[in-house]
Design a protein around this motif. Sequence first.
Motif, PDB file in Angstrom:
ATOM      1  N   ILE A   8       0.851  -1.180   0.000  1.00  0.00           N
ATOM      2  CA  ILE A   8       0.000   0.000   0.000  1.00  0.00           C
ATOM      3  C   ILE A   8       0.891   1.236   0.000  1.00  0.00           C
ATOM      4  O   ILE A   8       1.691   1.439   0.916  1.00  0.00           O
ATOM      5  CB  ILE A   8      -0.917   0.004   1.234  1.00  0.00           C
ATOM      6  CG1 ILE A   8      -1.800  -1.249   1.226  1.00  0.00           C
ATOM      7  CG2 ILE A   8      -1.782   1.255   1.256  1.00  0.00           C
ATOM      8  CD1 ILE A   8      -2.512  -1.504   2.526  1.00  0.00           C
ATOM      9  N   SER A   9       0.752   2.079  -1.026  1.00  0.00           N
ATOM     10  CA  SER A   9       1.643   3.227  -1.154  1.00  0.00           C
ATOM     11  C   SER A   9       1.337   4.301  -0.130  1.00  0.00           C
ATOM     12  O   SER A   9       2.228   4.982   0.356  1.00  0.00           O
ATOM     13  CB  SER A   9       1.552   3.800  -2.573  1.00  0.00           C
ATOM     14  OG  SER A   9       0.226   4.215  -2.855  1.00  0.00           O
ATOM     15  N   ASN A  10       0.069   4.490   0.222  1.00  0.00           N
ATOM     16  CA  ASN A  10      -0.300   5.480   1.224  1.00  0.00           C
ATOM     17  C   ASN A  10      -1.097   4.782   2.320  1.00  0.00           C
ATOM     18  O   ASN A  10      -2.311   4.650   2.242  1.00  0.00           O
ATOM     19  CB  ASN A  10      -1.110   6.624   0.608  1.00  0.00           C
ATOM     20  CG  ASN A  10      -1.202   7.819   1.537  1.00  0.00           C
ATOM     21  OD1 ASN A  10      -1.414   7.661   2.736  1.00  0.00           O
ATOM     22  ND2 ASN A  10      -1.036   9.014   0.987  1.00  0.00           N
ATOM     23  N   THR A  16      -7.545   5.094   7.058  1.00  0.00           N
ATOM     24  CA  THR A  16      -8.657   6.026   7.280  1.00  0.00           C
ATOM     25  C   THR A  16      -9.918   5.534   6.603  1.00  0.00           C
ATOM     26  O   THR A  16     -11.017   5.598   7.169  1.00  0.00           O
ATOM     27  CB  THR A  16      -8.294   7.427   6.756  1.00  0.00           C
ATOM     28  OG1 THR A  16      -7.162   7.917   7.476  1.00  0.00           O
ATOM     29  CG2 THR A  16      -9.466   8.391   6.934  1.00  0.00           C
ATOM     30  N   ARG A  17      -9.787   5.012   5.383  1.00  0.00           N
ATOM     31  CA  ARG A  17     -10.932   4.436   4.687  1.00  0.00           C
ATOM     32  C   ARG A  17     -11.533   3.290   5.477  1.00  0.00           C
ATOM     33  O   ARG A  17     -12.759   3.157   5.584  1.00  0.00           O
ATOM     34  CB  ARG A  17     -10.507   3.945   3.316  1.00  0.00           C
ATOM     35  CG  ARG A  17     -10.322   5.016   2.260  1.00  0.00           C
ATOM     36  CD  ARG A  17      -9.672   4.446   1.034  1.00  0.00           C
ATOM     37  NE  ARG A  17     -10.274   3.180   0.639  1.00  0.00           N
ATOM     38  CZ  ARG A  17      -9.691   2.295  -0.157  1.00  0.00           C
ATOM     39  NH1 ARG A  17      -8.484   2.533  -0.643  1.00  0.00           N
ATOM     40  NH2 ARG A  17     -10.296   1.165  -0.468  1.00  0.00           N
ATOM     41  N   TYR A 190     -10.406   6.303  -4.972  1.00  0.00           N
ATOM     42  CA  TYR A 190      -9.209   5.864  -4.252  1.00  0.00           C
ATOM     43  C   TYR A 190      -7.951   6.045  -5.096  1.00  0.00           C
ATOM     44  O   TYR A 190      -7.165   5.124  -5.287  1.00  0.00           O
ATOM     45  CB  TYR A 190      -9.371   4.404  -3.817  1.00  0.00           C
ATOM     46  CG  TYR A 190     -10.589   4.171  -2.970  1.00  0.00           C
ATOM     47  CD1 TYR A 190     -11.058   5.147  -2.083  1.00  0.00           C
ATOM     48  CD2 TYR A 190     -11.291   2.977  -3.063  1.00  0.00           C
ATOM     49  CE1 TYR A 190     -12.182   4.929  -1.315  1.00  0.00           C
ATOM     50  CE2 TYR A 190     -12.419   2.756  -2.284  1.00  0.00           C
ATOM     51  CZ  TYR A 190     -12.865   3.735  -1.415  1.00  0.00           C
ATOM     52  OH  TYR A 190     -13.981   3.506  -0.648  1.00  0.00           O
ATOM     53  N   THR A 191      -7.769   7.233  -5.587  1.00  0.00           N
ATOM     54  CA  THR A 191      -6.669   7.494  -6.515  1.00  0.00           C
ATOM     55  C   THR A 191      -5.308   7.545  -5.832  1.00  0.00           C
ATOM     56  O   THR A 191      -4.283   7.377  -6.491  1.00  0.00           O
ATOM     57  CB  THR A 191      -6.918   8.820  -7.251  1.00  0.00           C
ATOM     58  OG1 THR A 191      -7.086   9.880  -6.287  1.00  0.00           O
ATOM     59  CG2 THR A 191      -8.173   8.727  -8.108  1.00  0.00           C
ATOM     60  N   GLN A 192      -5.279   7.770  -4.513  1.00  0.00           N
ATOM     61  CA  GLN A 192      -3.989   7.873  -3.824  1.00  0.00           C
ATOM     62  C   GLN A 192      -3.234   6.550  -3.852  1.00  0.00           C
ATOM     63  O   GLN A 192      -2.011   6.522  -3.853  1.00  0.00           O
ATOM     64  CB  GLN A 192      -4.193   8.329  -2.367  1.00  0.00           C
ATOM     65  CG  GLN A 192      -4.767   9.731  -2.232  1.00  0.00           C
ATOM     66  CD  GLN A 192      -6.284   9.718  -2.210  1.00  0.00           C
ATOM     67  OE1 GLN A 192      -6.926   8.712  -2.517  1.00  0.00           O
ATOM     68  NE2 GLN A 192      -6.878  10.829  -1.835  1.00  0.00           N
ATOM     69  N   ASN A 193      -3.966   5.423  -3.850  1.00  0.00           N
ATOM     70  CA  ASN A 193      -3.357   4.093  -3.954  1.00  0.00           C
ATOM     71  C   ASN A 193      -3.816   3.414  -5.243  1.00  0.00           C
ATOM     72  O   ASN A 193      -4.083   2.217  -5.278  1.00  0.00           O
ATOM     73  CB  ASN A 193      -3.735   3.242  -2.733  1.00  0.00           C
ATOM     74  CG  ASN A 193      -3.056   3.715  -1.463  1.00  0.00           C
ATOM     75  OD1 ASN A 193      -1.842   3.893  -1.434  1.00  0.00           O
ATOM     76  ND2 ASN A 193      -3.831   3.942  -0.413  1.00  0.00           N
TER      77      ASN A 193
END
Length: 257
Positions: A8-10, A16-17, A190-193
């Motif tokens: 998981i990159s972030n 939090t999700r 969910y673009t952050q990951n």
Amino acid sequence: MDTDMNRISNLDIYLTRMQRSILDKMFFIDKVFEPFKYILDFGCANGELIKAMKPMFPDYKYTGYDISREMIEAARKNVPDAQFYDNWDRIDIPFEDSLINISSTVHEVYSYCDEKDIDIFWNRVFGSGFRYVAIRDMMFSQAEDIPVRKEQLEIVRNSSYAEWLKSFESVRGKIESQRQLVHFLLKYKYTQNWDREVHENYFPVYTEELMKRIPASYRLVYKDVFTLPYTSWQIRKDFGFELTDHTHIKIIMERII
């Protein structure tokens, strides 16, 4: 298991999700009545569910299991008075007096494991003798797998999320069924990951296939298929249409003594 793809990159955003759905992940607690003493949270991550449940339901003994050593280390710091394991064979509780909770984990097992590991997973779930088995996950019904609703797809194609849709289709194929569109609609925020999310299969098995997995040694005591309210709200807000397709399932099975 493909550990590189599973990375998981972030991590903060990922956790939090998960926290947003904590209450829904407790769905089983008022729906089982035969006594049991232990709750095993399978795929416990950093232990947030156990942390939330312990003060509310202090009579149970809590154990968490996760394949990620990083998550288990975080869980031990987060909930120091519970037991956490990254090795299944070291779990030291009487399974016959336990409920195993499997929330948002089935799809990850299918996404990152080979057939052998998937069989091991189901053998642990149904072959260990748990008093109760509770499953909550994203799932789509084969009966609802119809051709894509073209008007919804066009709205998404003409939205600010068109590039993410293009990326999704480059990995998962052109969207032709409603199942594929709903799959995208569950992950477009969910673009952050994104690299992890776009490769992860949210709907690896149909609801009907899951139900066929229940062995004769267990009986179904609760089932609910539903559209996640937060997802419906988000889609209505971003695209202006109502998502009526079922996106999730919750089931509880009791072992027949």
